[in-house]
Scaffold this active site. Sequence first.
Site, PDB file in Angstrom:
ATOM      1  N   SER A  11     -38.648  -1.870   6.259  1.00 24.70           N
ATOM      2  CA  SER A  11     -37.715  -2.135   5.173  1.00 24.70           C
ATOM      3  C   SER A  11     -36.638  -1.432   5.067  1.00 24.70           C
ATOM      4  O   SER A  11     -35.488  -1.938   4.694  1.00 24.70           O
ATOM      5  CB  SER A  11     -38.190  -2.554   3.861  1.00 24.70           C
ATOM      6  OG  SER A  11     -38.812  -1.164   3.252  1.00 24.70           O
ATOM      7  N   SER A 131     -44.617  12.207  11.432  1.00 28.87           N
ATOM      8  CA  SER A 131     -44.810  13.102  10.585  1.00 28.87           C
ATOM      9  C   SER A 131     -43.558  13.751  10.031  1.00 28.87           C
ATOM     10  O   SER A 131     -42.530  12.731   9.768  1.00 28.87           O
ATOM     11  CB  SER A 131     -45.709  14.190  11.276  1.00 28.87           C
ATOM     12  OG  SER A 131     -45.837  15.293  10.418  1.00 28.87           O
ATOM     13  N   TYR A 145     -46.107  16.609  -0.291  1.00 30.65           N
ATOM     14  CA  TYR A 145     -45.763  15.884   0.939  1.00 30.65           C
ATOM     15  C   TYR A 145     -46.042  17.003   2.128  1.00 30.65           C
ATOM     16  O   TYR A 145     -46.312  16.272   3.019  1.00 30.65           O
ATOM     17  CB  TYR A 145     -44.138  15.970   0.753  1.00 30.65           C
ATOM     18  CG  TYR A 145     -43.443  15.403   1.863  1.00 30.65           C
ATOM     19  CD1 TYR A 145     -43.605  14.190   2.190  1.00 30.65           C
ATOM     20  CD2 TYR A 145     -42.783  16.244   2.757  1.00 30.65           C
ATOM     21  CE1 TYR A 145     -43.002  13.769   3.393  1.00 30.65           C
ATOM     22  CE2 TYR A 145     -41.998  15.866   3.666  1.00 30.65           C
ATOM     23  CZ  TYR A 145     -42.270  14.274   4.042  1.00 30.65           C
ATOM     24  OH  TYR A 145     -41.499  14.044   5.452  1.00 30.65           O
ATOM     25  N   LYS A 149     -48.223  15.995   5.647  1.00 33.30           N
ATOM     26  CA  LYS A 149     -47.747  15.827   6.910  1.00 33.30           C
ATOM     27  C   LYS A 149     -48.377  16.695   7.754  1.00 33.30           C
ATOM     28  O   LYS A 149     -48.618  16.622   9.039  1.00 33.30           O
ATOM     29  CB  LYS A 149     -45.823  16.221   6.893  1.00 33.30           C
ATOM     30  CG  LYS A 149     -45.336  14.945   6.056  1.00 33.30           C
ATOM     31  CD  LYS A 149     -45.555  13.665   6.865  1.00 33.30           C
ATOM     32  CE  LYS A 149     -44.903  12.527   6.383  1.00 33.30           C
ATOM     33  NZ  LYS A 149     -44.848  11.271   6.730  1.00 33.30           N
TER      34      LYS A 149
END
Length: 268
Positions: A11, A131, A145, A149
Amino acid sequence: MTKVAIITGISSGMGHAAALLFKQNGFEVYGGARRLDRMQDLIEQGIHAQELDMTDKISMRALVDHVVKEEGQIDVLINNAGYGEYGPLEEIPVENAKKQFEVNLFGADQITQLVLPTMRRQHSGRIVNISSIGGDVYTPLGGWYHATKAGVDMWSDVLDLEVKKFGIRSTVVQPGGTDTEWATVALDNARKNLKEDSPYEPLVDKVDKLFGQMGFTATAEDLAKVFYKAATDKKPKRRYFNSASDHAMVIAARSMPNLYKFIISKLV
């Protein structure tokens, strides 16, 4: 024969740019995101877009089943969907931390499980996991976060070992600072996660200022080209970077972790 790609998180940002680039290069592109209204321009250009929730396996299965029914093949999966749940580790609600893993890591795993049977039957397929250099480098407030990753990196490496014998490869793209809405969302989340009269509010201000000073110059279109290379290289590499400086930061953080930590401490 026309190749087929599934791309998650189309999006906005890198996913949006990648959907357009793959379409321009002759792929039949399928993808999704939570907000269908933000994908109307993609639909108008012949990209098959539908609502997609990376925390809902039924939603992911609907997308994969649609592709298999329409095309009978899946050549590429780009696991791009993700976001930054920033905030001080002491104050981020555990529910938010779990959702960060659900979207960034477990969602990628779930949709990959759904495409692998088709790729095995074909004896071919490429899984490109988006990643971040944030799997190796880090800043305050990004604990959960960065953990997701780092998890994506290791998960992709193990997956590659397991599926290579079937003609399938799994590889990782590690974007650095990119001029998208990601940083804005991450810092907005950091402020939302602060408790009233939080002692970490000055730190959020400093990290926000640091991000602003970094001057992210890479564009979503730049990263889309890296996605495409990772998806189409005849001999895929383990890691792909947009720039030499991104790669250098990762090498420095890995080889000189104490120095890296010292520098980040001074910057904030």
